[in-house]
Scaffold this motif. Sequence first.
Motif, PDB file in Angstrom:
ATOM      1  N   SER A 124       0.813  -1.218   0.000  1.00  0.00           N
ATOM      2  CA  SER A 124       0.000   0.000   0.000  1.00  0.00           C
ATOM      3  C   SER A 124       0.848   1.269   0.000  1.00  0.00           C
ATOM      4  O   SER A 124       0.527   2.225  -0.703  1.00  0.00           O
ATOM      5  CB  SER A 124      -0.966   0.015   1.176  1.00  0.00           C
ATOM      6  N   ASP A 125       1.940   1.288   0.751  1.00  0.00           N
ATOM      7  CA  ASP A 125       2.736   2.515   0.883  1.00  0.00           C
ATOM      8  C   ASP A 125       3.721   2.728  -0.261  1.00  0.00           C
ATOM      9  O   ASP A 125       4.038   3.866  -0.600  1.00  0.00           O
ATOM     10  CB  ASP A 125       3.519   2.520   2.200  1.00  0.00           C
ATOM     11  N   ALA A 126       4.220   1.641  -0.820  1.00  0.00           N
ATOM     12  CA  ALA A 126       5.254   1.784  -1.849  1.00  0.00           C
ATOM     13  C   ALA A 126       4.747   1.410  -3.234  1.00  0.00           C
ATOM     14  O   ALA A 126       4.759   2.232  -4.151  1.00  0.00           O
ATOM     15  CB  ALA A 126       6.482   0.939  -1.486  1.00  0.00           C
ATOM     16  N   LEU A 127       4.286   0.179  -3.417  1.00  0.00           N
ATOM     17  CA  LEU A 127       3.928  -0.273  -4.763  1.00  0.00           C
ATOM     18  C   LEU A 127       2.727   0.454  -5.346  1.00  0.00           C
ATOM     19  O   LEU A 127       2.778   0.952  -6.464  1.00  0.00           O
ATOM     20  CB  LEU A 127       3.666  -1.775  -4.773  1.00  0.00           C
ATOM     21  N   LEU A 128       1.641   0.492  -4.597  1.00  0.00           N
ATOM     22  CA  LEU A 128       0.438   1.128  -5.140  1.00  0.00           C
ATOM     23  C   LEU A 128       0.581   2.636  -5.224  1.00  0.00           C
ATOM     24  O   LEU A 128      -0.191   3.297  -5.922  1.00  0.00           O
ATOM     25  CB  LEU A 128      -0.792   0.723  -4.321  1.00  0.00           C
ATOM     26  N   ALA A 129       1.592   3.192  -4.560  1.00  0.00           N
ATOM     27  CA  ALA A 129       1.866   4.628  -4.638  1.00  0.00           C
ATOM     28  C   ALA A 129       2.754   4.980  -5.831  1.00  0.00           C
ATOM     29  O   ALA A 129       2.926   6.153  -6.147  1.00  0.00           O
ATOM     30  CB  ALA A 129       2.526   5.100  -3.342  1.00  0.00           C
ATOM     31  N   LEU A 130       3.304   3.955  -6.489  1.00  0.00           N
ATOM     32  CA  LEU A 130       4.145   4.224  -7.658  1.00  0.00           C
ATOM     33  C   LEU A 130       3.304   4.835  -8.772  1.00  0.00           C
ATOM     34  O   LEU A 130       2.131   4.489  -8.930  1.00  0.00           O
ATOM     35  CB  LEU A 130       4.806   2.928  -8.146  1.00  0.00           C
ATOM     36  N   PRO A 131       3.891   5.731  -9.545  1.00  0.00           N
ATOM     37  CA  PRO A 131       3.117   6.406 -10.583  1.00  0.00           C
ATOM     38  C   PRO A 131       2.637   5.458 -11.686  1.00  0.00           C
ATOM     39  O   PRO A 131       3.395   4.622 -12.158  1.00  0.00           O
ATOM     40  CB  PRO A 131       4.117   7.430 -11.155  1.00  0.00           C
ATOM     41  N   GLY A 132       1.348   5.558 -12.018  1.00  0.00           N
ATOM     42  CA  GLY A 132       0.802   4.820 -13.137  1.00  0.00           C
ATOM     43  C   GLY A 132       0.413   3.376 -12.875  1.00  0.00           C
ATOM     44  O   GLY A 132       0.006   2.675 -13.794  1.00  0.00           O
ATOM     45  N   VAL A 133       0.515   2.902 -11.626  1.00  0.00           N
ATOM     46  CA  VAL A 133       0.206   1.501 -11.345  1.00  0.00           C
ATOM     47  C   VAL A 133      -1.301   1.280 -11.392  1.00  0.00           C
ATOM     48  O   VAL A 133      -2.073   1.953 -10.727  1.00  0.00           O
ATOM     49  CB  VAL A 133       0.771   1.069  -9.967  1.00  0.00           C
ATOM     50  N   ARG A 134      -1.708   0.319 -12.216  1.00  0.00           N
ATOM     51  CA  ARG A 134      -3.125  -0.031 -12.327  1.00  0.00           C
ATOM     52  C   ARG A 134      -3.450  -1.270 -11.518  1.00  0.00           C
ATOM     53  O   ARG A 134      -4.491  -1.354 -10.872  1.00  0.00           O
ATOM     54  CB  ARG A 134      -3.504  -0.267 -13.793  1.00  0.00           C
ATOM     55  N   GLU A 135      -2.554  -2.258 -11.566  1.00  0.00           N
ATOM     56  CA  GLU A 135      -2.876  -3.560 -10.981  1.00  0.00           C
ATOM     57  C   GLU A 135      -1.584  -4.266 -10.597  1.00  0.00           C
ATOM     58  O   GLU A 135      -0.554  -4.106 -11.253  1.00  0.00           O
ATOM     59  CB  GLU A 135      -3.606  -4.358 -12.061  1.00  0.00           C
ATOM     60  N   THR A 136      -1.658  -5.070  -9.529  1.00  0.00           N
ATOM     61  CA  THR A 136      -0.512  -5.888  -9.132  1.00  0.00           C
ATOM     62  C   THR A 136      -0.979  -7.315  -8.853  1.00  0.00           C
ATOM     63  O   THR A 136      -2.129  -7.534  -8.479  1.00  0.00           O
ATOM     64  CB  THR A 136       0.185  -5.349  -7.864  1.00  0.00           C
ATOM     65  N   HIS A 137      -0.069  -8.259  -9.053  1.00  0.00           N
ATOM     66  CA  HIS A 137      -0.281  -9.651  -8.674  1.00  0.00           C
ATOM     67  C   HIS A 137       0.954 -10.082  -7.908  1.00  0.00           C
ATOM     68  O   HIS A 137       2.072  -9.947  -8.402  1.00  0.00           O
ATOM     69  CB  HIS A 137      -0.490 -10.557  -9.900  1.00  0.00           C
ATOM     70  N   THR A 138       0.731 -10.613  -6.717  1.00  0.00           N
ATOM     71  CA  THR A 138       1.837 -10.961  -5.834  1.00  0.00           C
ATOM     72  C   THR A 138       2.008 -12.461  -5.719  1.00  0.00           C
ATOM     73  O   THR A 138       1.029 -13.202  -5.637  1.00  0.00           O
ATOM     74  CB  THR A 138       1.576 -10.390  -4.417  1.00  0.00           C
TER      75      THR A 138
END
Length: 153
Positions: A124-138
């Motif tokens: 939440s603090d780093a990855l989703l705050a990155l510019p332009g991120v729409r979706e992640t899969h971990t």
Amino acid sequence: MTDLDQKDRKILRELQRDGRLTNLELAERVHLSPTATAERVKRLTRDGYILGYAAKLSPDKLGRGMIVFVEVKMDRTSDAIFSEFKRVAEATPDIMECHMVAGGFDYLIKARVKDMTAYRAFLSDALLALPGVRETHTYAVMEEVKNTTSIAF
């Protein structure tokens, strides 16, 4: 690679196994004089074959025992977005590797965190705050089967 002879290759292999070898130990292993060995190591470094030396640390002892791989899809792609994403990813200490890839997503990230709670904060603090991120899969790693920095050649 065509610039490397067998002695150069042997030097590189030995230094990959143990970067703390003294020049004398390295010379003995590759069957050259210490002077010739030192000159070859200088040349290999100058020519960019040797990029540096580092200690291998224990992630568990340092509170970073959990590895996660994260696929990142961007909502839009432009040079400005890619540049900003790169800048922020490079500055984020939990990210160990970040690769722009071709395929079904844009980036593959390898991160080390303490545990799942730490990963949730990182997400939440780093990855989703990155510019332009729409979706992640971990993908959380259950067992590290192989981890090497050695390059086969």
